[in-house]
Design a protein around this motif. Structure first.
Motif, PDB file in Angstrom:
ATOM      1  N   HIS A  94      57.294  65.823 100.317  1.00 17.62           N
ATOM      2  CA  HIS A  94      56.544  65.080  99.409  1.00 17.62           C
ATOM      3  C   HIS A  94      55.827  66.278  98.866  1.00 17.62           C
ATOM      4  O   HIS A  94      54.756  67.000  99.091  1.00 17.62           O
ATOM      5  N   LEU A  95      56.491  66.555  97.534  1.00 18.66           N
ATOM      6  CA  LEU A  95      55.839  67.850  96.715  1.00 18.66           C
ATOM      7  C   LEU A  95      55.206  67.411  95.255  1.00 18.66           C
ATOM      8  O   LEU A  95      54.519  68.128  94.761  1.00 18.66           O
ATOM      9  N   LEU A  96      55.357  66.187  95.007  1.00 18.41           N
ATOM     10  CA  LEU A  96      54.959  65.468  93.879  1.00 18.41           C
ATOM     11  C   LEU A  96      54.101  64.354  93.975  1.00 18.41           C
ATOM     12  O   LEU A  96      54.264  63.776  94.966  1.00 18.41           O
ATOM     13  N   MET A  97      53.127  64.285  92.964  1.00 14.79           N
ATOM     14  CA  MET A  97      52.408  62.992  92.877  1.00 14.79           C
ATOM     15  C   MET A  97      52.369  62.477  91.589  1.00 14.79           C
ATOM     16  O   MET A  97      52.316  63.290  90.578  1.00 14.79           O
ATOM     17  N   LYS A  98      52.541  61.147  91.388  1.00 17.48           N
ATOM     18  CA  LYS A  98      52.662  60.515  90.057  1.00 17.48           C
ATOM     19  C   LYS A  98      51.417  60.101  89.718  1.00 17.48           C
ATOM     20  O   LYS A  98      50.491  59.291  90.511  1.00 17.48           O
ATOM     21  N   VAL A  99      50.738  60.634  88.721  1.00 19.26           N
ATOM     22  CA  VAL A  99      49.352  60.290  88.094  1.00 19.26           C
ATOM     23  C   VAL A  99      49.200  59.562  86.722  1.00 19.26           C
ATOM     24  O   VAL A  99      48.161  59.348  86.436  1.00 19.26           O
ATOM     25  N   ASP A 100      50.271  58.763  86.592  1.00 18.98           N
ATOM     26  CA  ASP A 100      50.318  57.840  85.425  1.00 18.98           C
ATOM     27  C   ASP A 100      50.902  56.614  85.842  1.00 18.98           C
ATOM     28  O   ASP A 100      51.868  56.796  86.424  1.00 18.98           O
ATOM     29  N   ALA A 101      50.074  55.295  85.753  1.00 18.54           N
ATOM     30  CA  ALA A 101      50.649  54.108  86.252  1.00 18.54           C
ATOM     31  C   ALA A 101      51.743  53.695  85.346  1.00 18.54           C
ATOM     32  O   ALA A 101      52.266  52.799  85.725  1.00 18.54           O
ATOM     33  N   THR A 102      51.874  54.045  84.402  1.00 18.76           N
ATOM     34  CA  THR A 102      53.221  53.532  83.589  1.00 18.76           C
ATOM     35  C   THR A 102      54.437  53.522  84.210  1.00 18.76           C
ATOM     36  O   THR A 102      54.581  54.651  84.449  1.00 18.76           O
ATOM     37  N   ARG A 120      52.773  65.675  89.018  1.00 16.69           N
ATOM     38  CA  ARG A 120      51.801  67.132  89.498  1.00 16.69           C
ATOM     39  C   ARG A 120      52.356  67.329  90.816  1.00 16.69           C
ATOM     40  O   ARG A 120      52.570  66.822  91.675  1.00 16.69           O
ATOM     41  N   TRP A 121      52.466  68.428  90.644  1.00 18.23           N
ATOM     42  CA  TRP A 121      52.749  69.453  92.040  1.00 18.23           C
ATOM     43  C   TRP A 121      51.573  69.412  93.022  1.00 18.23           C
ATOM     44  O   TRP A 121      50.416  69.658  92.624  1.00 18.23           O
ATOM     45  N   ILE A 122      51.890  69.008  94.165  1.00 16.47           N
ATOM     46  CA  ILE A 122      50.954  68.711  95.325  1.00 16.47           C
ATOM     47  C   ILE A 122      50.820  69.721  96.273  1.00 16.47           C
ATOM     48  O   ILE A 122      50.128  69.908  97.156  1.00 16.47           O
ATOM     49  N   SER A 123      51.991  70.399  96.445  1.00 19.96           N
ATOM     50  CA  SER A 123      52.393  71.162  97.643  1.00 19.96           C
ATOM     51  C   SER A 123      51.610  72.492  97.574  1.00 19.96           C
ATOM     52  O   SER A 123      51.735  73.068  96.368  1.00 19.96           O
ATOM     53  N   THR A 124      51.092  73.024  98.624  1.00 20.53           N
ATOM     54  CA  THR A 124      50.406  74.420  98.777  1.00 20.53           C
ATOM     55  C   THR A 124      51.361  75.295  99.470  1.00 20.53           C
ATOM     56  O   THR A 124      51.291  76.559  99.647  1.00 20.53           O
ATOM     57  N   GLU A 125      52.503  74.651 100.134  1.00 23.05           N
ATOM     58  CA  GLU A 125      53.761  75.452 100.840  1.00 23.05           C
ATOM     59  C   GLU A 125      54.746  76.339  99.677  1.00 23.05           C
ATOM     60  O   GLU A 125      54.640  75.687  98.334  1.00 23.05           O
ATOM     61  N   PRO A 126      55.278  77.313  99.938  1.00 24.77           N
ATOM     62  CA  PRO A 126      56.190  78.230  99.292  1.00 24.77           C
ATOM     63  C   PRO A 126      57.345  76.790  99.033  1.00 24.77           C
ATOM     64  O   PRO A 126      57.527  76.000  99.818  1.00 24.77           O
ATOM     65  N   ASN A 154      57.102  75.122  89.300  1.00 27.07           N
ATOM     66  CA  ASN A 154      56.318  75.683  90.547  1.00 27.07           C
ATOM     67  C   ASN A 154      57.534  76.178  91.415  1.00 27.07           C
ATOM     68  O   ASN A 154      57.137  76.447  92.551  1.00 27.07           O
ATOM     69  N   GLY A 155      58.592  76.960  90.928  1.00 27.37           N
ATOM     70  CA  GLY A 155      59.356  77.659  91.864  1.00 27.37           C
ATOM     71  C   GLY A 155      60.668  77.051  92.496  1.00 27.37           C
ATOM     72  O   GLY A 155      61.371  77.859  93.033  1.00 27.37           O
TER      73      GLY A 155
END
Length: 172
Positions: A94-102, A120-126, A154-155
């Motif tokens: 789980h590296l992403l989050m959806k921030v738009d409801a559409t 949006r990228w949510i991971s703090t790991e490499p 994000n790499g």
């Protein structure tokens, strides 16, 4: 009629000349989006029949997988993270989050192509070197391209798209 296995590589040119052009290294769609698939998704996603996730789970054995996330404050019509349910838990990240409801399905092709990136990228790991980005239905490819763009920013070096079904847009 039946589920029509096609294992296609969809070709969409919508993203040529945009920042999304080279973010997906490959895309594979497993089935045609036909009446059977439409009925399947209605029963599975809209009516919440979780057991149906097992119908196609045998296709998802490679990994690591990154499912397209759903917007968490979404309407009751999406009762669970349906893409994630196909995938083996041990190889799902789980590296992403959806921030738009559409939902993209609520937009025309023109609207999809100019929409802002809902992820949006949510991971703090490499980041992993390579990942399979998984979605349920491939129409224009906007969702996969937007998510792949964020992953590459994000790499993640190699992003392969994998969709259960491929469909085509109706004329606007």
């Amino acid at each position: 009629m039946k589920f029509n296995y096609i294992e296609s590589t969809p070709s969409r040119t919508y993203f040529q000349g945009t920042p999304l052009e080279d973010c997906l290294d490959s895309v594979t769609c497993l089935y045609e989006y036909n009446e059977w698939m439409k009925d399947y998704f209605h029963q599975y996603k809209r009516l919440g029949d979780h057991a149906l996730s097992r119908v196609f789970s045998h296709h998802f054995t490679r990994g690591p997988y990154m499912p397209i996330p759903i917007y968490h404050a979404t309407s009751p019509s999406k009762t669970f993270p349906h893409v994630e349910a196909f995938l083996p838990k041990k190889s799902t990240q789980h590296l992403l989050m959806k921030v738009d409801a559409t939902n993209q399905s609520q937009r025309t092709l023109s609207e999809r192509l100019v929409s802002s990136n809902p992820f949006r990228w949510i991971s703090t790991e490499p980041p992993p070197k390579e990942i399979y980005l998984v979605d349920d239905i491939y129409t224009t490819g906007t969702t996969l391209h937007q998510a792949a763009y964020i992953a590459k920013q994000n790499g993640v070096q190699i992003v392969r798209g994998l969709c259960l079904a491929e469909t085509f847009l109706k004329k606007e």
